[in-house]
Design an enzyme around this catalytic site. Structure first.
Site, short mmCIF file in Angstrom:
data_model
loop_
_atom_site.label_atom_id
_atom_site.label_comp_id
_atom_site.label_asym_id
_atom_site.label_seq_id
_atom_site.Cartn_x
_atom_site.Cartn_y
_atom_site.Cartn_z
CE LYS A 1 0.57 1.70 3.39
NZ LYS A 1 1.88 2.33 3.79
CE1 TYR B 1 -0.51 -0.06 7.67
CE2 TYR B 1 0.81 1.89 7.24
CZ TYR B 1 0.66 0.52 7.18
OH TYR B 1 1.65 -0.27 6.67
#
Length: 360
Positions: free
Chosen positions: A129, A214
């Site tokens: 990511k 996150y």
């Protein structure tokens, strides 16, 4: 009506599904070969060591532009010459049955290029990511893997982390009633001003793309909903160091049920790595929430959230290997990464324009 979240069912039943599929995969007796693309600190310090602990996959090859790194990795992990590639030869993996999965661990703006090459070589892809730096590139990655008939997963390791899964359970089972609000923050003080994370062409953005994702993910998997609108503001105290990317950015998401999530991400100071969810009759939180280890939290009823995390990268890779071996979909598909990137782009737009941005 609540918007569907692509992984909510899998996450809610994570422990049971993991145990069941583990038995199935174990019966095959096969370990899938993993090649790492990009041998930076994450591959060196986290992913390669994790591959020594996995049950269903193994380190089988590498892709690097550094002959020095290639020699070191060959010696350390006893890799055969035929499984060592550079960025110009990586498509030749198509002829290598030792490699089943390729984990893309290069800078953000190179993910699409490398993922598409891997898909054309007929290999499954696990990509770090953020998925890419634009929704268009994310879609290209999804399309390439679908065309090749291969799975694409995004490296959302916290979807396999017990304390985060416990917080999802608390939310789904409404242990403290309906959720009302969430605060989720993640940031740190960044060092070397010449590193690629401060280069917009490679990173696509600053702390929001790097670690703020996150916090964004946490608000989505805790609520089990997709946000419908966003507001945001950016601040910058060092315009020289942060010439190309944001220094600090704060945003607020509104969800269909009325839950409001407030988040901040920064490259300017340490001490932000937490989230707290407030419900009708109490709250729960993780602090720290996102690290490779040490994740823990507490609840308003005095109980602690302190489960053994294990190796998150090993769990992530084993789960993907199981999905391939058992012909099951991953709980963190490319569509999940695409959704995050779309929201991130909306956050940047809201910060730039000062307007409230609607999300489809």
């Amino acid at each position: 009506m609540k918007t569907s979240f692509s992984t909510r069912r899998a996450l809610a039943a994570a422990s049971l599904s993991f145990i069941g599929s583990s038995i199935h995969a174990a019966e095959t007796g096969r370990k899938l070969g993993v090649a790492l693309v990009g041998l930076g600190s994450l591959s060196t310090n986290q992913i390669a060591p994790a591959l020594q602990k996995t049950k269903f996959c193994r380190l089988a090859g590498i892709v690097t532009g550094s002959p020095t790194k290639a020699a070191k990795w060959k010696a350390r992990y006893n890799l055969p010459d035929k499984n060592i590639y550079n960025y110009e030869t990586m498509e030749q993996m198509a002829d290598n049955p030792d490699i089943d999965i390729v984990y893309v661990v290069t800078p953000n703006a190179l993910h699409a290029e490398h993922t598409i090459k891997v898909a054309k070589a007929g290999k499954h892809v696990l990509c770090e990511k953020p998925m890419e730096v634009s929704s268009e590139k994310c879609q290209q990655m999804i399309d390439a893997c679908k065309k090749a008939g291969r799975q694409l997963a995004i490296g959302y390791r916290l979807h396999f982390e017990p304390n985060n899964l416990e917080c999802i359970r608390l939310a789904r089972e409404k242990v403290f009633g309906d959720l009302k609000s969430i605060e989720a923050d993640f940031g740190f003080r960044i060092g070397d001003p010449k590193q690629w994370r401060l280069n917009h062409a490679l990173a696509g953005g600053g702390p929001l793309m790097d670690v703020g994702i996150y916090a964004l993910q946490a608000t989505r998997y805790i609520t089990g909903e997709e946000p419908v609108e966003v507001t945001a503001v950016e601040t910058k105290t060092d315009p020289v160091k942060f010439k190309e990317v944001e220094e600090t950015i704060a945003w607020q998401l509104k969800f269909p049920s009325g839950i409001v999530a407030t988040s901040t991400s920064t490259y300017n100071f340490n001490g932000m790595a937490r989230y707290q969810a407030v419900a009708e009759n109490g709250w729960f939180e993780l602090a720290p929430a996102y690290g490779y280890d040490g994740i823990q939290g507490r609840r308003s009823d005095g109980k602690l959230i302190n489960l053994e995390s294990g190796d998150q990268f090993a769990a992530e890779m084993d789960n993907f290997a199981e999905c391939i071996l058992n012909n099951q979909p991953t709980r963190v598909p490319g569509e999940e990464g695409l959704r995050d990137v779309k929201i991130i782009m909306a956050i940047y737009e809201a910060a730039k324009t000062g307007n409230r941005v609607k999300l489809a």
